[in-house]
Design a protein around this motif. Structure first.
Motif, PDB file in Angstrom:
ATOM      1  N   SER A   7     -12.300  31.201  -2.465  1.00 31.91           N
ATOM      2  CA  SER A   7     -11.337  31.514  -3.513  1.00 31.91           C
ATOM      3  C   SER A   7     -10.893  30.245  -4.220  1.00 31.91           C
ATOM      4  O   SER A   7     -10.824  29.163  -3.639  1.00 31.91           O
ATOM      5  N   GLY A   8     -10.614  30.385  -5.511  1.00 31.44           N
ATOM      6  CA  GLY A   8     -10.119  29.268  -6.292  1.00 31.44           C
ATOM      7  C   GLY A   8      -8.625  29.403  -6.518  1.00 31.44           C
ATOM      8  O   GLY A   8      -7.918  30.070  -5.767  1.00 31.44           O
ATOM      9  N   ALA A   9      -8.149  28.751  -7.574  1.00 31.95           N
ATOM     10  CA  ALA A   9      -6.721  28.809  -7.876  1.00 31.95           C
ATOM     11  C   ALA A   9      -6.294  30.216  -8.253  1.00 31.95           C
ATOM     12  O   ALA A   9      -5.193  30.656  -7.937  1.00 31.95           O
ATOM     13  N   GLY A  10      -7.196  30.943  -8.918  1.00 31.97           N
ATOM     14  CA  GLY A  10      -6.852  32.289  -9.374  1.00 31.97           C
ATOM     15  C   GLY A  10      -6.014  32.245 -10.634  1.00 31.97           C
ATOM     16  O   GLY A  10      -5.312  31.266 -10.896  1.00 31.97           O
ATOM     17  N   PRO A  11      -6.081  33.291 -11.421  1.00 30.39           N
ATOM     18  CA  PRO A  11      -5.348  33.301 -12.685  1.00 30.39           C
ATOM     19  C   PRO A  11      -3.918  33.792 -12.491  1.00 30.39           C
ATOM     20  O   PRO A  11      -3.632  34.502 -11.530  1.00 30.39           O
ATOM     21  N   PRO A  12      -3.027  33.437 -13.426  1.00 32.44           N
ATOM     22  CA  PRO A  12      -3.214  32.436 -14.482  1.00 32.44           C
ATOM     23  C   PRO A  12      -3.180  31.037 -13.894  1.00 32.44           C
ATOM     24  O   PRO A  12      -2.594  30.813 -12.840  1.00 32.44           O
ATOM     25  N   ALA A  13      -3.782  30.088 -14.604  1.00 37.90           N
ATOM     26  CA  ALA A  13      -3.862  28.740 -14.068  1.00 37.90           C
ATOM     27  C   ALA A  13      -3.972  27.722 -15.202  1.00 37.90           C
ATOM     28  O   ALA A  13      -4.460  28.042 -16.297  1.00 37.90           O
ATOM     29  N   TRP A  14      -3.510  26.501 -14.923  1.00 37.65           N
ATOM     30  CA  TRP A  14      -3.736  25.383 -15.832  1.00 37.65           C
ATOM     31  C   TRP A  14      -5.126  24.838 -15.562  1.00 37.65           C
ATOM     32  O   TRP A  14      -5.548  24.730 -14.391  1.00 37.65           O
ATOM     33  N   ILE A  15      -5.858  24.516 -16.633  1.00 41.95           N
ATOM     34  CA  ILE A  15      -7.159  23.882 -16.486  1.00 41.95           C
ATOM     35  C   ILE A  15      -7.183  22.630 -17.352  1.00 41.95           C
ATOM     36  O   ILE A  15      -6.504  22.559 -18.386  1.00 41.95           O
ATOM     37  N   PRO A  16      -7.935  21.606 -16.943  1.00 40.03           N
ATOM     38  CA  PRO A  16      -7.928  20.340 -17.679  1.00 40.03           C
ATOM     39  C   PRO A  16      -8.531  20.456 -19.070  1.00 40.03           C
ATOM     40  O   PRO A  16      -9.386  21.309 -19.322  1.00 40.03           O
ATOM     41  N   PRO A  65      -0.523  18.689 -15.196  1.00 33.82           N
ATOM     42  CA  PRO A  65      -0.599  17.261 -14.861  1.00 33.82           C
ATOM     43  C   PRO A  65      -0.899  16.386 -16.080  1.00 33.82           C
ATOM     44  O   PRO A  65      -0.403  15.267 -16.188  1.00 33.82           O
ATOM     45  N   THR A  66      -1.730  16.891 -16.984  1.00 35.23           N
ATOM     46  CA  THR A  66      -2.065  16.199 -18.227  1.00 35.23           C
ATOM     47  C   THR A  66      -2.173  17.251 -19.329  1.00 35.23           C
ATOM     48  O   THR A  66      -2.023  18.450 -19.079  1.00 35.23           O
ATOM     49  N   ASP A  67      -2.457  16.809 -20.552  1.00 34.22           N
ATOM     50  CA  ASP A  67      -2.694  17.770 -21.627  1.00 34.22           C
ATOM     51  C   ASP A  67      -3.874  18.657 -21.255  1.00 34.22           C
ATOM     52  O   ASP A  67      -4.926  18.163 -20.817  1.00 34.22           O
ATOM     53  N   GLY A  68      -3.710  19.945 -21.429  1.00 32.38           N
ATOM     54  CA  GLY A  68      -4.781  20.861 -21.068  1.00 32.38           C
ATOM     55  C   GLY A  68      -4.525  22.247 -21.606  1.00 32.38           C
ATOM     56  O   GLY A  68      -3.943  22.413 -22.690  1.00 32.38           O
ATOM     57  N   TRP A  69      -4.903  23.240 -20.818  1.00 35.65           N
ATOM     58  CA  TRP A  69      -4.843  24.631 -21.268  1.00 35.65           C
ATOM     59  C   TRP A  69      -4.362  25.518 -20.128  1.00 35.65           C
ATOM     60  O   TRP A  69      -4.630  25.244 -18.958  1.00 35.65           O
ATOM     61  N   ALA A  70      -3.685  26.580 -20.505  1.00 32.89           N
ATOM     62  CA  ALA A  70      -3.377  27.646 -19.545  1.00 32.89           C
ATOM     63  C   ALA A  70      -4.368  28.781 -19.800  1.00 32.89           C
ATOM     64  O   ALA A  70      -4.458  29.284 -20.922  1.00 32.89           O
ATOM     65  N   LEU A 119      -6.907  31.303 -23.802  1.00 35.48           N
ATOM     66  CA  LEU A 119      -6.639  29.894 -23.553  1.00 35.48           C
ATOM     67  C   LEU A 119      -5.455  29.475 -24.405  1.00 35.48           C
ATOM     68  O   LEU A 119      -5.488  29.597 -25.634  1.00 35.48           O
ATOM     69  N   VAL A 120      -4.415  28.972 -23.759  1.00 31.51           N
ATOM     70  CA  VAL A 120      -3.195  28.561 -24.458  1.00 31.51           C
ATOM     71  C   VAL A 120      -3.035  27.053 -24.292  1.00 31.51           C
ATOM     72  O   VAL A 120      -2.998  26.560 -23.162  1.00 31.51           O
ATOM     73  N   PRO A 121      -2.938  26.292 -25.397  1.00 30.81           N
ATOM     74  CA  PRO A 121      -2.794  24.840 -25.274  1.00 30.81           C
ATOM     75  C   PRO A 121      -1.420  24.460 -24.731  1.00 30.81           C
ATOM     76  O   PRO A 121      -0.396  24.954 -25.196  1.00 30.81           O
ATOM     77  N   VAL A 122      -1.404  23.579 -23.725  1.00 30.17           N
ATOM     78  CA  VAL A 122      -0.140  23.098 -23.156  1.00 30.17           C
ATOM     79  C   VAL A 122      -0.240  21.593 -22.940  1.00 30.17           C
ATOM     80  O   VAL A 122      -1.223  21.097 -22.388  1.00 30.17           O
ATOM     81  N   PRO A 123       0.761  20.832 -23.384  1.00 32.04           N
ATOM     82  CA  PRO A 123       0.773  19.391 -23.100  1.00 32.04           C
ATOM     83  C   PRO A 123       1.211  19.128 -21.668  1.00 32.04           C
ATOM     84  O   PRO A 123       1.603  20.044 -20.939  1.00 32.04           O
ATOM     85  N   ALA A 124       1.147  17.862 -21.271  1.00 33.18           N
ATOM     86  CA  ALA A 124       1.547  17.492 -19.912  1.00 33.18           C
ATOM     87  C   ALA A 124       3.021  17.817 -19.684  1.00 33.18           C
ATOM     88  O   ALA A 124       3.850  17.713 -20.581  1.00 33.18           O
ATOM     89  N   GLY A 125       3.329  18.251 -18.469  1.00 32.37           N
ATOM     90  CA  GLY A 125       4.702  18.562 -18.123  1.00 32.37           C
ATOM     91  C   GLY A 125       4.894  20.009 -17.724  1.00 32.37           C
ATOM     92  O   GLY A 125       3.938  20.780 -17.607  1.00 32.37           O
ATOM     93  N   ARG A 126       6.143  20.362 -17.521  1.00 31.08           N
ATOM     94  CA  ARG A 126       6.507  21.724 -17.132  1.00 31.08           C
ATOM     95  C   ARG A 126       6.764  22.543 -18.383  1.00 31.08           C
ATOM     96  O   ARG A 126       7.510  22.127 -19.276  1.00 31.08           O
ATOM     97  N   HIS A 127       6.158  23.736 -18.454  1.00 32.10           N
ATOM     98  CA  HIS A 127       6.286  24.582 -19.651  1.00 32.10           C
ATOM     99  C   HIS A 127       6.397  26.043 -19.249  1.00 32.10           C
ATOM    100  O   HIS A 127       5.972  26.443 -18.159  1.00 32.10           O
ATOM    101  N   VAL A 128       6.964  26.815 -20.173  1.00 28.64           N
ATOM    102  CA  VAL A 128       7.039  28.268 -20.020  1.00 28.64           C
ATOM    103  C   VAL A 128       6.191  28.890 -21.129  1.00 28.64           C
ATOM    104  O   VAL A 128       6.421  28.647 -22.315  1.00 28.64           O
ATOM    105  N   VAL A 129       5.201  29.663 -20.734  1.00 30.57           N
ATOM    106  CA  VAL A 129       4.316  30.355 -21.670  1.00 30.57           C
ATOM    107  C   VAL A 129       4.706  31.826 -21.692  1.00 30.57           C
ATOM    108  O   VAL A 129       4.787  32.467 -20.636  1.00 30.57           O
ATOM    109  N   GLU A 130       4.956  32.346 -22.885  1.00 37.07           N
ATOM    110  CA  GLU A 130       5.362  33.742 -23.041  1.00 37.07           C
ATOM    111  C   GLU A 130       4.346  34.495 -23.888  1.00 37.07           C
ATOM    112  O   GLU A 130       3.849  33.967 -24.890  1.00 37.07           O
ATOM    113  N   GLN A 131       4.066  35.712 -23.481  1.00 34.37           N
ATOM    114  CA  GLN A 131       3.208  36.624 -24.244  1.00 34.37           C
ATOM    115  C   GLN A 131       3.985  37.905 -24.532  1.00 34.37           C
ATOM    116  O   GLN A 131       4.644  38.449 -23.644  1.00 34.37           O
TER     117      GLN A 131
END
Length: 232
Positions: free
Chosen positions: A77-86, A136-141, A170-182
Motif C-alpha cells: 500500500s502507498g500513501a493513498g488518496p488524497p495526497a500531496w505529490i512532488p 514539504p515543497t511546492d507540488g500538487w494535491a 491535481l490541485v497546485p499547492v505551494p510549500a506549507g500547510r494548506h486547506v483545499v476545498e471542493q
C-alpha cells in the motif's frame, strides 16, 4: 475504488481508463498504490502479481452453481488518496482552451507514489470536500475525484483551476500547510432549468398570440346577426 467516480450515476471515460490501466497498464502497481488499492481479488485460476496470496472459497446460496474459489492478493500500500505529490511528478500539461473540458497533465506515477504524503480528510461527501495538505515543497494535491467542470476548488480561500491526471484532480499547492476545498456547483442543472423556463415562456407567448389572432378573425356583431338571418 468507487471514490474516483463523481457519483454513482455518472461514469466517466477517465475513470474507466484508470481502472484498465490499474489492471493491465505498464504502471499498474504504482497506480494501485496511488489510488489506495491494497488488495486484489482474483477469480478463477492464476497467481497473484509477485506471488503469494491465499485461496478462499466463495458462493451465492440462491445460485450454488456460482460457487468457486478466489485468490486474495495483498498489495504493497502507498500513501493513498488524497495526497500531496512532488512537483516534478507532473509533466507536460495539455490545455483544452475550454471551460467545460479539462486541462490534462502527464503524471510520473512512480515519482508521485514514491514521494506522496497523505493529506487529512477534514470532511467529504458527494458534493464537497475539505482536505488539509502539508506540502514539504511546492507540488500538487492529487484528489481521487473525477474531474468535472462544476467543481469549484479553493486553496486557502483562493480559487484555483485543477488539472486532470490519472482520472482524478491535481490541485497546485505551494510549500506549507494548506486547506483545499471542493464544492460542486451543478451549473448544468441550472442551465437545464433555464431552458425549461424559456420553453414555458415561449409556449405562453405563442398561446397569447394565437388567441389574439383568433379574436381578430371574428368580425364585430357577427355572432349577434348571423349571415342570412332576417327580422320578424
Amino acid at each position: 475504488i468507487a471514490g474516483i467516480d463523481m457519483f454513482s450515476s455518472l461514469d466517466l471515460a477517465a475513470s474507466d481508463q484508470l481502472r484498465r490501466d490499474m489492471e493491465h497498464g505498464p504502471d499498474a502497481q504504482d497506480l494501485r498504490r496511488l489510488a489506495g488499492v491494497d488488495l486484489v481479488v482474483q477469480f478463477g485460476d492464476g497467481d497473484c502479481p509477485g506471488g503469494g496470496g491465499r485461496t478462499v472459497p466463495y458462493g451465492f446460496p440462491p445460485a450454488p452453481w456460482l460457487a468457486g474459489t478466489a485468490r486474495l492478493c495483498p498489495l504493497e500500500s502507498g500513501a493513498g488518496p488524497p495526497a500531496w505529490i512532488p512537483g516534478e511528478a507532473v509533466g507536460e500539461v495539455t490545455r483544452s482552451g475550454s471551460p467545460i473540458r479539462p486541462d490534462d497533465a502527464t503524471l510520473d506515477v512512480g515519482a508521485a507514489t514514491g514521494g506522496a504524503v497523505p493529506a487529512e480528510v477534514i470532511s467529504r461527501d458527494q458534493g464537497q470536500g475539505i482536505f488539509g495538505v502539508e506540502a514539504p515543497t511546492d507540488g500538487w494535491a492529487w484528489i481521487d475525484r473525477a474531474w468535472w467542470p462544476g467543481w469549484q476548488v479553493r486553496v486557502d480561500g483562493s480559487g484555483v483551476t485543477p488539472l486532470r491526471a490519472a482520472g482524478g484532480q491535481l490541485v497546485p499547492v505551494p510549500a506549507g500547510r494548506h486547506v483545499v476545498e471542493q464544492h460542486l456547483v451543478p451549473w448544468d442543472a441550472f442551465v437545464g432549468l433555464g431552458f425549461g423556463i424559456l420553453a414555458l415562456v415561449g409556449a405562453g407567448l405563442w398561446l397569447v398570440g394565437l388567441r389574439r389572432r383568433t379574436e381578430r378573425r371574428i368580425e364585430p356583431g357577427a355572432l349577434r346577426h348571423p349571415p342570412g338571418g332576417g327580422s320578424s
